[in-house]
Design a protein around this motif. Structure first.
Motif, short mmCIF file in Angstrom:
data_model
loop_
_atom_site.label_atom_id
_atom_site.label_comp_id
_atom_site.label_asym_id
_atom_site.label_seq_id
_atom_site.Cartn_x
_atom_site.Cartn_y
_atom_site.Cartn_z
N GLN A 1 0.81 -1.21 0.00
CA GLN A 1 0.00 0.00 0.00
C GLN A 1 0.85 1.27 0.00
O GLN A 1 0.47 2.27 -0.58
CB GLN A 1 -0.96 0.00 1.20
CG GLN A 1 -2.07 -1.03 1.07
CD GLN A 1 -2.89 -0.81 -0.19
OE1 GLN A 1 -3.31 0.29 -0.49
NE2 GLN A 1 -3.11 -1.88 -0.94
N HIS A 2 2.01 1.22 0.65
CA HIS A 2 2.89 2.39 0.66
C HIS A 2 3.31 2.74 -0.76
O HIS A 2 3.25 3.91 -1.17
CB HIS A 2 4.13 2.13 1.53
CG HIS A 2 5.16 3.22 1.42
ND1 HIS A 2 4.97 4.47 1.98
CD2 HIS A 2 6.36 3.26 0.78
CE1 HIS A 2 6.02 5.22 1.70
NE2 HIS A 2 6.87 4.51 0.98
N ASN B 1 1.81 1.93 -3.54
CA ASN B 1 0.62 2.37 -4.28
C ASN B 1 0.34 3.85 -4.02
O ASN B 1 0.07 4.61 -4.95
CB ASN B 1 -0.60 1.54 -3.90
CG ASN B 1 -0.56 0.14 -4.49
OD1 ASN B 1 0.22 -0.13 -5.39
ND2 ASN B 1 -1.41 -0.74 -4.00
N ARG B 2 0.41 4.27 -2.76
CA ARG B 2 0.18 5.68 -2.43
C ARG B 2 1.26 6.57 -3.04
O ARG B 2 0.98 7.65 -3.54
CB ARG B 2 0.10 5.87 -0.91
CG ARG B 2 -1.21 5.40 -0.31
CD ARG B 2 -1.37 5.83 1.14
NE ARG B 2 -0.32 5.36 2.01
CZ ARG B 2 -0.28 4.16 2.61
NH1 ARG B 2 -1.27 3.31 2.40
NH2 ARG B 2 0.72 3.83 3.39
N ILE C 1 0.57 6.97 -6.77
CA ILE C 1 -0.54 7.91 -6.99
C ILE C 1 -0.02 9.35 -6.84
O ILE C 1 -0.35 10.23 -7.64
CB ILE C 1 -1.70 7.62 -6.03
CG1 ILE C 1 -2.37 6.31 -6.43
CG2 ILE C 1 -2.71 8.76 -6.01
CD1 ILE C 1 -3.35 5.76 -5.39
N HIS C 2 0.80 9.57 -5.84
CA HIS C 2 1.40 10.88 -5.58
C HIS C 2 2.27 11.31 -6.77
O HIS C 2 2.14 12.43 -7.27
CB HIS C 2 2.24 10.78 -4.29
CG HIS C 2 3.09 11.96 -4.00
ND1 HIS C 2 2.60 13.11 -3.42
CD2 HIS C 2 4.42 12.17 -4.20
CE1 HIS C 2 3.59 13.98 -3.28
NE2 HIS C 2 4.70 13.44 -3.74
#
Length: 167
Positions: A41-42, A44-45, A48-49
């Protein structure tokens, strides 16, 4: 061709050789695989950023560059199945190169380059807002910026080329 076909005409040989060609295998884009990975998840975030900052920086850079009309190439490769699996978005004008990809380890990466760009300082300020230095790098185009730009314009489909202006 085998002995069995040697009596056929050149045209028939060509048709047989075309019939033997198998289509390239379909591939899944790396960015799609990256989005589907739920265990990281890290990353993935972070991706996105990076993509959000890339698109915002590109939008603002094009506004600056449009003050000096110039030819630009821009293509969103995310949904294209005709190109490699890693490229996501590419932009290039006669003075600025900006590129987004997703590498095979599912990390989004940004490359940029300048060539006598009158707005270099302003665009560098936009790029500095990424705050992810490991994923953003300045590129030296080994062919030379002008040569590379000419090659891009010659190779890429003209529907992705336009004149960047304020109007």
């Amino acid at each position: 061709m085998t002995e069995r076909y040697k009596h056929l005409s050149k045209k028939a040989h060509l048709l047989l050789s075309i019939a033997d060609v198998k289509p390239l295998p379909r591939f899944t884009k790396c960015w799609i695989l990256a989005e589907r990975r739920s265990k990281d998840q890290h990353q993935n975030r972070l991706n996105i950023h990076i993509e959000g900052y890339f698109m915002e920086a590109l939008r603002k850079a094009k506004l600056l560059l449009a003050q000096s009309p110039q030819i630009a190439f821009e293509r969103d490769y995310r949904m294209s199945s005709t190109e490699n699996a890693q490229t996501m978005h590419a932009f290039m004008s006669s003075s600025f190169y900006f590129y987004l990809e997703c590498d095979p380890l599912f990390h989004y990466k940004v490359e940029f380059a300048f060539h006598n760009c009158p707005y270099e300082q302003q665009i560098r300020a936009l790029i500095s807002k990424f705050q992810v230095d490991a994923e953003v790098s300045e590129r030296i185009l080994k062919e030379g910026f002008t040569t590379y730009f000419k090659q891009v314009l010659a190779f890429q489909d003209s529907r992705f080329t336009y004149v960047l202006t304020t109007s």
